[in-house]
Design a protein around this motif. Structure first.
Motif, PDB file in Angstrom:
ATOM      1  N   TYR A 167      -6.632  -8.261   3.103  1.00 40.51           N
ATOM      2  CA  TYR A 167      -7.327  -8.060   4.380  1.00 40.51           C
ATOM      3  C   TYR A 167      -8.419  -9.106   4.591  1.00 40.51           C
TER       4      TYR A 167
ATOM      5  N   PRO B 173       0.478  -8.916  -4.176  1.00 37.38           N
ATOM      6  CA  PRO B 173      -0.217  -7.698  -4.601  1.00 37.38           C
ATOM      7  C   PRO B 173       0.746  -6.721  -5.257  1.00 37.38           C
TER       8      PRO B 173
ATOM      9  N   ARG C 188      -5.792  -7.818  -4.949  1.00 42.32           N
ATOM     10  CA  ARG C 188      -6.026  -6.460  -4.454  1.00 42.32           C
ATOM     11  C   ARG C 188      -5.724  -6.405  -2.953  1.00 42.32           C
ATOM     12  N   ARG C 189      -5.437  -5.208  -2.497  1.00 43.84           N
ATOM     13  CA  ARG C 189      -5.165  -5.065  -1.070  1.00 43.84           C
ATOM     14  C   ARG C 189      -6.374  -5.508  -0.242  1.00 43.84           C
TER      15      ARG C 189
ATOM     16  N   GLU D 192      -2.833  -3.353  -8.728  1.00 42.92           N
ATOM     17  CA  GLU D 192      -3.875  -4.301  -8.308  1.00 42.92           C
ATOM     18  C   GLU D 192      -4.459  -5.064  -9.501  1.00 42.92           C
TER      19      GLU D 192
ATOM     20  N   PHE E 188       3.224  -1.180   0.207  1.00 46.78           N
ATOM     21  CA  PHE E 188       3.368  -2.599   0.545  1.00 46.78           C
ATOM     22  C   PHE E 188       3.696  -2.764   2.024  1.00 46.78           C
TER      23      PHE E 188
ATOM     24  N   LEU F  34       0.745  -2.247   4.223  1.00 46.17           N
ATOM     25  CA  LEU F  34      -0.167  -3.391   4.140  1.00 46.17           C
ATOM     26  C   LEU F  34       0.314  -4.545   5.015  1.00 46.17           C
TER      27      LEU F  34
END
Length: 237
Positions: free
Chosen positions: A57, A44, A52-53, A48, A77, A80
């Motif tokens: 997830y 990532p 994408r973040r 983005e 980062f 995340l």
């Protein structure tokens, strides 16, 4: 056995070109696992433009193989990866404007910075890898910084390979021997392909993992994703 981690960034680039969710990043990642991939890699970036973040997830609770997240360890980062806690984090010295990674860390100059980051990741139970050029000195300082593994930046190998494969692989063998002597795990990635992967493996059979995206996804346009993954795995036997 050397593991194959499939980088799915290019799938996300294709999806983002039109918006929506076609192709479905999560489905592609799960299909890669089903087709024999030993892991999934994502990188990532702050804008983005591909992964994408939210993708990170979404992927974490569903993947059954190893999850490797690459990136430059800025505050976003780190937030995340410390929340997601993948199996491995690979630190890459990318600037936000880079199209793709084009050099390894200067682990000597950045030793203190890398040490602080690596300590935080280790405290969270995450295996660490540092992206480096095939330099004995850079490998040594990655070890001093506290890395669990290094990832050798293989674009120079891929570029020289068609002209002189022995010269292309020579510095990588030396760097790999140094890593093994220092007790570091060993990964490799960037511009590896069906043409050059097996020769690298033959010369460095103790590689733990290769991370391949661009060439693999390009080959899949012609061969199909399942066959392509199997062809890459054949190169690691």
């Amino acid at each position: 056995m050397t593991k194959l981690s499939v980088n799915i960034n290019k799938i996300a680039t294709l999806r983002n070109a039109r918006g929506g969710n076609v192709p479905d990043i999560v489905k592609v990642a799960l299909d890669c696992e089903q087709f024999g991939a030993d892991g999934i890699t994502v990188h990532p970036r702050p804008d983005e433009r591909h992964i994408r973040r939210a993708d990170v997830y979404a992927l974490k609770p569903l993947l059954k193989t190893e999850f490797n997240i690459e990136g430059y360890p800025d505050a976003v980062f780190m937030d995340l990866v410390l929340k997601v806690r993948p199996n491995q984090v690979t630190l890459v010295p990318d600037s936000p404007t880079q199209i793709t990674s084009n050099a390894g860390w200067d682990t000597k100059i950045n030793q203190e910075f890398l040490s602080e980051i690596l300590d935080k990741l280790k405290e969270a139970g995450i295996r660490t890898s540092v992206f480096v050029d095939p330099s004995v000195e850079m490998v040594e300082y990655a070890a001093k910084a506290g890395a669990d593994r290094i990832e050798l930046y293989t674009e120079p190998y891929a570029t020289l390979f068609p002209k002189n494969k022995e010269a292309a692989v020579a510095p990588f063998i030396e760097a790999a021997k140094t890593a093994r002597k220092l007790g570091l795990g060993l990964n490799a990635g960037h511009d590896l392909s069906l043409e050059n992967l097996n020769y690298l493996y033959q010369n460095i059979p103790w590689l733990d993992e290769v991370s391949i995206g661009h060439a693999l996804i390009a080959d899949a346009l012609y061969l199909g994703l399942e066959r392509t993954i199997q062809e890459y795995k054949k190169c690691l036997r």
